[in-house]
Write a protein that holds these residues in place. Structure first.
Motif, PDB file in Angstrom:
ATOM      1  N   ALA A 285     -87.530-131.613   7.914  1.00 33.49           N
ATOM      2  CA  ALA A 285     -86.403-132.551   7.847  1.00 33.49           C
ATOM      3  C   ALA A 285     -86.495-133.632   8.914  1.00 33.49           C
ATOM      4  CB  ALA A 285     -85.089-131.796   7.980  1.00 33.49           C
ATOM      5  N   GLY A 286     -87.401-133.471   9.871  1.00 34.49           N
ATOM      6  CA  GLY A 286     -87.581-134.454  10.937  1.00 34.49           C
ATOM      7  C   GLY A 286     -86.763-134.142  12.169  1.00 34.49           C
ATOM      8  N   GLU A 287     -85.726-133.353  11.995  1.00 33.12           N
ATOM      9  CA  GLU A 287     -84.863-132.950  13.094  1.00 33.12           C
ATOM     10  C   GLU A 287     -84.057-131.747  12.638  1.00 33.12           C
ATOM     11  OE1 GLU A 287     -82.954-136.643  13.631  1.00 33.12           O
ATOM     12  OE2 GLU A 287     -81.657-136.455  11.881  1.00 33.12           O
ATOM     13  N   LEU A 288     -83.602-130.967  13.590  1.00 27.02           N
ATOM     14  CA  LEU A 288     -82.782-129.815  13.238  1.00 27.02           C
ATOM     15  C   LEU A 288     -81.447-130.298  12.686  1.00 27.02           C
ATOM     16  CD1 LEU A 288     -82.440-126.526  15.183  1.00 27.02           C
ATOM     17  CD2 LEU A 288     -80.380-127.661  14.351  1.00 27.02           C
ATOM     18  N   VAL A 289     -81.042-129.727  11.547  1.00 28.26           N
ATOM     19  CA  VAL A 289     -79.813-130.153  10.887  1.00 28.26           C
ATOM     20  C   VAL A 289     -79.072-128.936  10.351  1.00 28.26           C
ATOM     21  CG1 VAL A 289     -80.727-132.406  10.201  1.00 28.26           C
ATOM     22  CG2 VAL A 289     -80.949-130.457   8.651  1.00 28.26           C
ATOM     23  N   THR A 290     -77.821-129.153   9.979  1.00 29.04           N
ATOM     24  CA  THR A 290     -77.065-128.179   9.202  1.00 29.04           C
ATOM     25  C   THR A 290     -76.639-128.858   7.915  1.00 29.04           C
ATOM     26  OG1 THR A 290     -74.982-128.777  10.291  1.00 29.04           O
ATOM     27  CG2 THR A 290     -76.237-126.962  11.241  1.00 29.04           C
ATOM     28  N   GLY A 291     -76.712-128.128   6.818  1.00 25.59           N
ATOM     29  CA  GLY A 291     -76.337-128.745   5.561  1.00 25.59           C
ATOM     30  C   GLY A 291     -76.628-127.858   4.372  1.00 25.59           C
ATOM     31  N   TYR A 292     -76.560-128.467   3.187  1.00 23.54           N
ATOM     32  CA  TYR A 292     -76.722-127.758   1.932  1.00 23.54           C
ATOM     33  C   TYR A 292     -78.021-128.207   1.263  1.00 23.54           C
ATOM     34  CZ  TYR A 292     -71.711-126.907   2.552  1.00 23.54           C
ATOM     35  OH  TYR A 292     -70.483-126.537   3.042  1.00 23.54           O
ATOM     36  N   PRO A 293     -79.065-127.361   1.245  1.00 30.49           N
ATOM     37  CA  PRO A 293     -80.291-127.722   0.531  1.00 30.49           C
ATOM     38  C   PRO A 293     -80.038-127.741  -0.973  1.00 30.49           C
ATOM     39  CG  PRO A 293     -80.644-125.867   2.036  1.00 30.49           C
ATOM     40  CD  PRO A 293     -79.171-126.066   1.909  1.00 30.49           C
ATOM     41  N   ALA A 294     -80.837-128.537  -1.691  1.00 32.07           N
ATOM     42  CA  ALA A 294     -80.726-128.626  -3.148  1.00 32.07           C
ATOM     43  C   ALA A 294     -82.122-128.539  -3.742  1.00 32.07           C
ATOM     44  CB  ALA A 294     -80.044-129.932  -3.549  1.00 32.07           C
ATOM     45  N   TYR A 295     -82.296-127.601  -4.665  1.00 31.95           N
ATOM     46  CA  TYR A 295     -83.605-127.355  -5.279  1.00 31.95           C
ATOM     47  C   TYR A 295     -83.458-127.437  -6.797  1.00 31.95           C
ATOM     48  CZ  TYR A 295     -83.977-125.056  -0.700  1.00 31.95           C
ATOM     49  OH  TYR A 295     -83.931-124.751   0.639  1.00 31.95           O
ATOM     50  N   CYS A 296     -84.136-128.409  -7.393  1.00 27.98           N
ATOM     51  CA  CYS A 296     -84.085-128.592  -8.840  1.00 27.98           C
ATOM     52  C   CYS A 296     -85.325-127.950  -9.458  1.00 27.98           C
ATOM     53  CB  CYS A 296     -84.012-130.073  -9.193  1.00 27.98           C
ATOM     54  SG  CYS A 296     -83.491-130.373 -10.887  1.00 27.98           S
ATOM     55  N   ILE A 297     -85.101-126.951 -10.311  1.00 24.02           N
ATOM     56  CA  ILE A 297     -86.177-126.134 -10.866  1.00 24.02           C
ATOM     57  C   ILE A 297     -86.080-126.151 -12.388  1.00 24.02           C
ATOM     58  CG2 ILE A 297     -87.126-123.781 -10.994  1.00 24.02           C
ATOM     59  CD1 ILE A 297     -85.947-123.318  -8.201  1.00 24.02           C
ATOM     60  N   GLU A 298     -87.250-126.146 -13.044  1.00 20.99           N
ATOM     61  CA  GLU A 298     -87.299-126.132 -14.505  1.00 20.99           C
ATOM     62  C   GLU A 298     -88.353-125.135 -14.960  1.00 20.99           C
ATOM     63  OE1 GLU A 298     -86.815-129.798 -17.322  1.00 20.99           O
ATOM     64  OE2 GLU A 298     -88.953-129.576 -16.897  1.00 20.99           O
ATOM     65  N   GLN A 299     -88.048-124.448 -16.068  1.00 17.03           N
ATOM     66  CA  GLN A 299     -88.949-123.438 -16.636  1.00 17.03           C
ATOM     67  C   GLN A 299     -89.152-122.300 -15.622  1.00 17.03           C
ATOM     68  OE1 GLN A 299     -92.496-125.415 -18.140  1.00 17.03           O
ATOM     69  NE2 GLN A 299     -91.289-127.066 -19.053  1.00 17.03           N
ATOM     70  N   GLY A 300     -90.334-121.680 -15.630  1.00 19.13           N
ATOM     71  CA  GLY A 300     -90.651-120.665 -14.618  1.00 19.13           C
ATOM     72  C   GLY A 300     -89.991-119.324 -14.828  1.00 19.13           C
ATOM     73  N   GLY A 344     -85.644-120.127 -16.547  1.00 20.17           N
ATOM     74  CA  GLY A 344     -86.443-120.814 -17.553  1.00 20.17           C
ATOM     75  C   GLY A 344     -85.821-122.108 -18.016  1.00 20.17           C
ATOM     76  N   ARG A 345     -84.539-122.355 -17.639  1.00 23.96           N
ATOM     77  CA  ARG A 345     -83.870-123.609 -17.985  1.00 23.96           C
ATOM     78  C   ARG A 345     -83.990-124.600 -16.831  1.00 23.96           C
ATOM     79  NH1 ARG A 345     -78.571-120.129 -19.312  1.00 23.96           N
ATOM     80  NH2 ARG A 345     -79.027-119.690 -17.128  1.00 23.96           N
ATOM     81  N   THR A 346     -83.467-125.793 -17.021  1.00 22.55           N
ATOM     82  CA  THR A 346     -83.381-126.754 -15.930  1.00 22.55           C
ATOM     83  C   THR A 346     -82.129-126.436 -15.111  1.00 22.55           C
ATOM     84  OG1 THR A 346     -84.441-128.463 -17.253  1.00 22.55           O
ATOM     85  CG2 THR A 346     -83.222-129.195 -15.304  1.00 22.55           C
ATOM     86  N   GLU A 347     -82.307-126.206 -13.827  1.00 23.68           N
ATOM     87  CA  GLU A 347     -81.169-125.778 -13.004  1.00 23.68           C
ATOM     88  C   GLU A 347     -81.296-126.318 -11.581  1.00 23.68           C
ATOM     89  OE1 GLU A 347     -81.791-121.928 -14.281  1.00 23.68           O
ATOM     90  OE2 GLU A 347     -83.387-121.443 -12.875  1.00 23.68           O
ATOM     91  N   LEU A 348     -80.151-126.535 -10.973  1.00 23.73           N
ATOM     92  CA  LEU A 348     -80.081-127.006  -9.586  1.00 23.73           C
ATOM     93  C   LEU A 348     -79.511-125.874  -8.745  1.00 23.73           C
ATOM     94  CD1 LEU A 348     -80.320-129.351  -7.519  1.00 23.73           C
ATOM     95  CD2 LEU A 348     -77.950-129.929  -8.071  1.00 23.73           C
ATOM     96  N   TYR A 349     -80.316-125.385  -7.805  1.00 31.95           N
ATOM     97  CA  TYR A 349     -79.858-124.309  -6.928  1.00 31.95           C
ATOM     98  C   TYR A 349     -79.425-124.885  -5.596  1.00 31.95           C
ATOM     99  CZ  TYR A 349     -79.963-120.351  -3.707  1.00 31.95           C
ATOM    100  OH  TYR A 349     -79.623-119.437  -2.746  1.00 31.95           O
ATOM    101  N   GLU A 350     -78.160-124.634  -5.220  1.00 33.30           N
ATOM    102  CA  GLU A 350     -77.600-125.045  -3.940  1.00 33.30           C
ATOM    103  C   GLU A 350     -76.955-123.820  -3.281  1.00 33.30           C
ATOM    104  OE1 GLU A 350     -75.636-129.260  -4.467  1.00 33.30           O
ATOM    105  OE2 GLU A 350     -75.260-128.052  -6.255  1.00 33.30           O
ATOM    106  N   PRO A 351     -77.532-123.281  -2.219  1.00 37.29           N
ATOM    107  CA  PRO A 351     -76.880-122.157  -1.535  1.00 37.29           C
ATOM    108  C   PRO A 351     -75.452-122.522  -1.154  1.00 37.29           C
ATOM    109  CG  PRO A 351     -79.090-122.507  -0.674  1.00 37.29           C
ATOM    110  CD  PRO A 351     -78.796-123.664  -1.578  1.00 37.29           C
ATOM    111  N   PHE A 352     -74.570-121.534  -1.218  1.00 44.95           N
ATOM    112  CA  PHE A 352     -73.142-121.797  -1.021  1.00 44.95           C
ATOM    113  C   PHE A 352     -72.818-122.136   0.421  1.00 44.95           C
ATOM    114  CE2 PHE A 352     -68.851-120.351   0.017  1.00 44.95           C
ATOM    115  CZ  PHE A 352     -68.089-120.975  -0.957  1.00 44.95           C
ATOM    116  N   TRP A 353     -73.390-121.385   1.370  1.00 45.10           N
ATOM    117  CA  TRP A 353     -73.044-121.558   2.783  1.00 45.10           C
ATOM    118  C   TRP A 353     -74.022-122.515   3.444  1.00 45.10           C
ATOM    119  CZ3 TRP A 353     -68.640-120.537   4.957  1.00 45.10           C
ATOM    120  CH2 TRP A 353     -68.521-120.544   6.353  1.00 45.10           C
ATOM    121  N   LEU A 354     -73.514-123.221   4.462  1.00 40.77           N
ATOM    122  CA  LEU A 354     -74.369-124.124   5.235  1.00 40.77           C
ATOM    123  C   LEU A 354     -75.618-123.402   5.728  1.00 40.77           C
ATOM    124  CD1 LEU A 354     -71.817-125.991   7.514  1.00 40.77           C
ATOM    125  CD2 LEU A 354     -73.358-127.085   5.923  1.00 40.77           C
ATOM    126  N   ARG A 355     -76.749-124.059   5.607  1.00 39.47           N
ATOM    127  CA  ARG A 355     -77.986-123.560   6.175  1.00 39.47           C
ATOM    128  C   ARG A 355     -78.351-124.417   7.394  1.00 39.47           C
ATOM    129  NH1 ARG A 355     -76.649-119.699   3.535  1.00 39.47           N
ATOM    130  NH2 ARG A 355     -77.773-118.893   1.729  1.00 39.47           N
TER     131      ARG A 355
END
Length: 801
Positions: A285-300, A344-355
């Motif tokens: 990320a270039g620097e230490l941060v707190t926030g919500y990661p977002a991962y867009c995954i398809e198929q698999g 196996g579908r198109t989905e966006l995974y966002e952990p609920f709690w701040l990382r």
């Protein structure tokens, strides 16, 4: 008479899943379980314009409107303060279909009290065992003020879905004192499209209306306090800002095969990972941060994706070893993990709690089917500190340290102050006192400080001592931290001049000091305190407790107690209770006389750790100076010995602020230059925040280490308040080995600008103080000028070489 605000959720009802929603999944509505529940309301709106909502949940929620994240809450409270948020969301609406989606996390924080359990909920979230509840109030209107839809829970047709896709786990190394926040997600069981589609997957049920929403001022019959006594959020909402990872890190030769998003950056194209592959990528990320990661995954389908979060790279086999933080070729990423099994579908995974992270390692193991991945991003989130003070110097390390300190403070601020955002995420009193001082220095918003003072007041136990951290589901007591609460109250008074808030907390001061008074033994000193007698992370002390605690009175504990009595006396004089102030001064003097009689070593010229313990620390000497037990040349003598004698136990970062204050009071501030080297030596390690300790640090972001904020503004630039509320000011720079500095310091009296420079033959200082504010400019080399009515100033001194 104080006006109490009416609860803005009044008229709404708490809603919950019906039993059928659990039975559909083969579950029982077990309130002992931590579980996600999804609520949604779909409505067609004709040219919506205005919508103010108030919202809360048991225990936590995150709100999306039309698939976009809006807010997380409720603000951390306790049994007697269940907060709700009020915000205007009109700009998130559109003509046509609108989807309001709320993910609620129900935590069992009152029924589980075992730190070794893997499913132990978040320690800092207080929650009643009543299951997942949502409350929302709001009427959508058009530009003419006409009602389009009533979203109020208990009125609107909210639907609910009980989750069985996500479980939580803790890691004994990384989240044991935080709680189970790491997720294990079976995406095939998630209700696909629930945040944005009109007809999502899954069996949705009409939410069941429960009890009405009541504020703390709206008791049930016979004035019984409601289950969730609602109070409006007292602090601003956390900000959220979408950001990208800046680079991919090289993968070690002994690691699994790498994959890359580099070719997908511009075109935003999918990266395909073939079937039967085991690959990894590490993002910075270039620097230490707190926030919500977002991962867009398809198929698999059938794959396993592991997301590992880390503050830095570690030397293999040594999880505390200090290394260059981004040395990927020689280091490894170690930390807690989210584990995701795609559907196996198109989905966006966002952990609920701040990382919390600087680096994220993504490891993919595919089976029969390939998996496709978009380049991840994240939403940075923290308290809106918005610092307004600044310092500038041609000496490069000055600004570097100042900016890194600000970042450290920023990411240890969320709904409370936090010791560190990666591990406990807990608001400790001693840490928070320092963070509040740094916030004042930075010119930031003080709402979080006022909330912290209320939080710690609410932590008071029946025996008269506060908890050392709060809010917290587990009661922990470090008695000396209660004394730091009194210091924090005095700091607030000195910063703001607000007498009324001090009056509000006088009973808490009395309770704490009377608790310590009951611990005074035959020697005239406090002894056998009990609980965790922590002072500082000193290698020679087990658990941070002075060795003297094991056999009798501790000099350090008694000196901190005496200092708190002195500070309390000042607060009582200021608030019109001089008789109690006199009593506290007498108590303080009695403690100091006993220390002088029992703990002074004429041979060593210092105070020993206790009457029966021949051990010496910087801590005992500095508190002797801060209490005034040692003054003048004697103070200089013991401080010089404390710094120079190798056998004297040293302060770590947690107690450095107090060592610096003792050197300042004792007329030895120039010696802080050698101590500041511990911070300067961290810069080549490519840190972006400051660690818990100078070496062998567990956490890389720990706010008690942000001391340079205070030193650069108050001491080196030299801007201090000499009367409460900054009604009179002293500008007295301690130039050390720095040739030039300038800056602007934000205070309640206005912005103060100062610039100074020195050479072998001269010293020059100039600046401006708001009109009407008296101030003095003083420098040890020959300046002492008083300005009665504020304004600009220019002073200089020249001398022969």
């Amino acid at each position: 008479m104080t006006q109490i605000k009416q609860c803005k959720l009044k008229g709404a009802y708490w809603i919950k899943p019906p039993r059928e929603a659990y039975e559909q999944k083969g579950l029982a509505p077990d309130l002992k379980e931590s579980r996600f529940v999804y609520y949604r309301y779909a409505v067609h709106l004709d040219e919506p314009d205005q919508l103010e909502i108030s919202i809360s949940a048991n225990s936590r929620y995150r709100l999306w409107i039309n698939g976009e994240p809006i807010v997380s809450g409720p603000c951390k409270g306790d049994r007697w303060r269940h907060y709700y948020e009020t915000l205007n969301v009109g700009s998130s609406l559109r003509s046509g279909l609108n989807i309001f989606a709320v993910q609620v996390w129900s935590l069992n924080t009152y029924l589980v009290n075992d730190p070794l359990r893997a499913d132990q909920p978040l320690y800092s979230i207080s929650s009643l065992p009543v299951g997942p509840r949502l409350a929302l109030n709001g009427i959508c209107r058009n530009a003419h003020g006409e009602s389009l839809a009533d979203l109020t829970t208990g009125v609107a047709d909210w639907r609910v879905y009980v989750d069985d896709a996500i479980t939580f786990h803790s890691d004994e190394k990384y989240t044991i004192f935080l709680g189970a926040i790491a997720e294990r997600v079976n995406a095939g069981r998630l209700p696909h499209g629930w945040k944005y589609e009109e007809k999502p997957e899954g069996g949705w049920f009409k939410a069941e209306k429960s009890e009405p929403c009541l504020g703390i001022e709206d008791p049930y019959p016979f004035y019984i306090v409601p289950t969730h006594p609602l109070v409006e959020r007292p602090i601003p909402l956390l900000y959220e800002r979408k950001r990208d990872f800046i680079r991919e890190m090289p993968i070690r030769k002994d690691d699994v095969k790498p994959f890359s998003f580099i070719n997908s950056v511009v075109a935003n194209e999918w990266v395909e990972i073939p079937s039967h592959s085991h690959v990894v990528v590490e993002l910075d990320a270039g620097e230490l941060v707190t926030g919500y990661p977002a991962y867009c995954i398809e198929q698999g389908e059938g794959a396993c994706v592991t997301f590992r979060y880390a503050e830095r790279y570690f030397k293999p086999g040594n999880e505390k070893s200090s290394t260059v933080r981004d040395d990927a070729r020689n280091g490894v990423i170690i930390g807690f993990e989210d584990v995701y099994y795609p559907s196996g579908r198109t989905e966006l995974y966002e952990p609920f709690w701040l990382r919390t992270f600087r680096f994220v390692r993504i490891e993919v193991q595919t089976e029969e089917r390939p998996l496709r991945f978009l380049r991840p991003w994240y939403r940075e989130s923290a308290y809106p500190l918005q610092p307004r003070s600044s310092v500038v110097s041609p000496v490069s390390w000055v600004e570097s340290l100042y900016n890194i300190s600000l970042r450290t403070l920023q990411f240890c601020m969320h709904e409370t102050y936090e010791d560190c955002p990666y591990y406990e995420q807990m608001q400790f009193i001693m840490d928070t006192r320092l963070q509040a001082l740094f916030t004042y220095s930075a010119g930031g918003d003080i709402g979080l400080i006022r909330k912290a003072l209320e939080d710690f007041h609410c932590s008071l136990l029946p025996e008269g001592i506060t908890q050392n951290r709060f809010p917290s589901t587990m009661v922990q007591i470090i008695p000396s931290f209660s004394l730091h609460y009194i210091f924090m109250l005095h700091d607030y008074y000195w910063q703001t001049g607000d007498i009324n808030l001090i009056k509000r907390y006088r009973p808490t001061i009395d309770a704490i000091l009377d608790w310590f008074d009951r611990k005074v033994g035959e020697s005239g000193l406090v002894e056998r305190i009990g609980y965790w007698e922590y002072i500082d992370w000193v290698t020679e002390w087990e658990g941070g407790e002075p060795s003297a605690c094991k056999v009798g009175p501790s000099t350090i504990h008694n000196l901190v107690y005496a200092s708190a009595l002195q500070v309390a006396a000042k607060l009582y004089f200021a608030t019109g209770r001089s008789q109690i102030g006199d009593e506290y001064e007498v108590r303080a003097q009695s403690i100091l006389c006993s220390i002088e009689r029992l703990c002074w070593s004429e041979e060593r010229g210092m105070y020993r750790e206790g009457p029966a313990v021949e051990q010496y620390s910087q801590h005992a000497q500095l508190w002797a100076v801060l209490t005034g037990l040692c003054e003048g040349e004697r103070a200089k003598s013991i401080l010089n010995r404390a710094l120079d004698k190798p056998q004297v136990l040293k302060c770590s970062f947690s107690m450095a602020f107090y060592l610096f204050r003792a050197l300042e009071k004792g007329g030895l501030y120039e010696r802080t230059a050698e101590l500041m080297k511990q911070w300067r030596d961290l810069l080549p390690l490519q840190l972006t925040t400051l660690p818990e300790t100078p070496v062998e640090a567990r956490s890389d972001c720990h706010a008690w280490s942000a001391l340079p904020i205070y030193e650069f503004t108050h001491c080196i630039l030299g801007v201090k308040s000499v009367k409460p509320g900054w009604s009179e000011i002293l500008i007295e720079p301690q130039t050390l080995d720095i040739p030039e500095m300038k800056g602007e310091i934000y205070t309640p009296a206005g912005v103060i600008s100062v610039g100074w420079c020195k050479s072998d033959t001269s010293f020059f200082i100039s600046g401006k103080v708001p009109d009407g504010v008296p101030f003095r400019v003083r420098w040890s080399g020959g300046i002492d000028s008083y300005y009665k009515n504020g304004g600009s100033f220019h002073e200089s001194v020249k001398w022969n070489e």
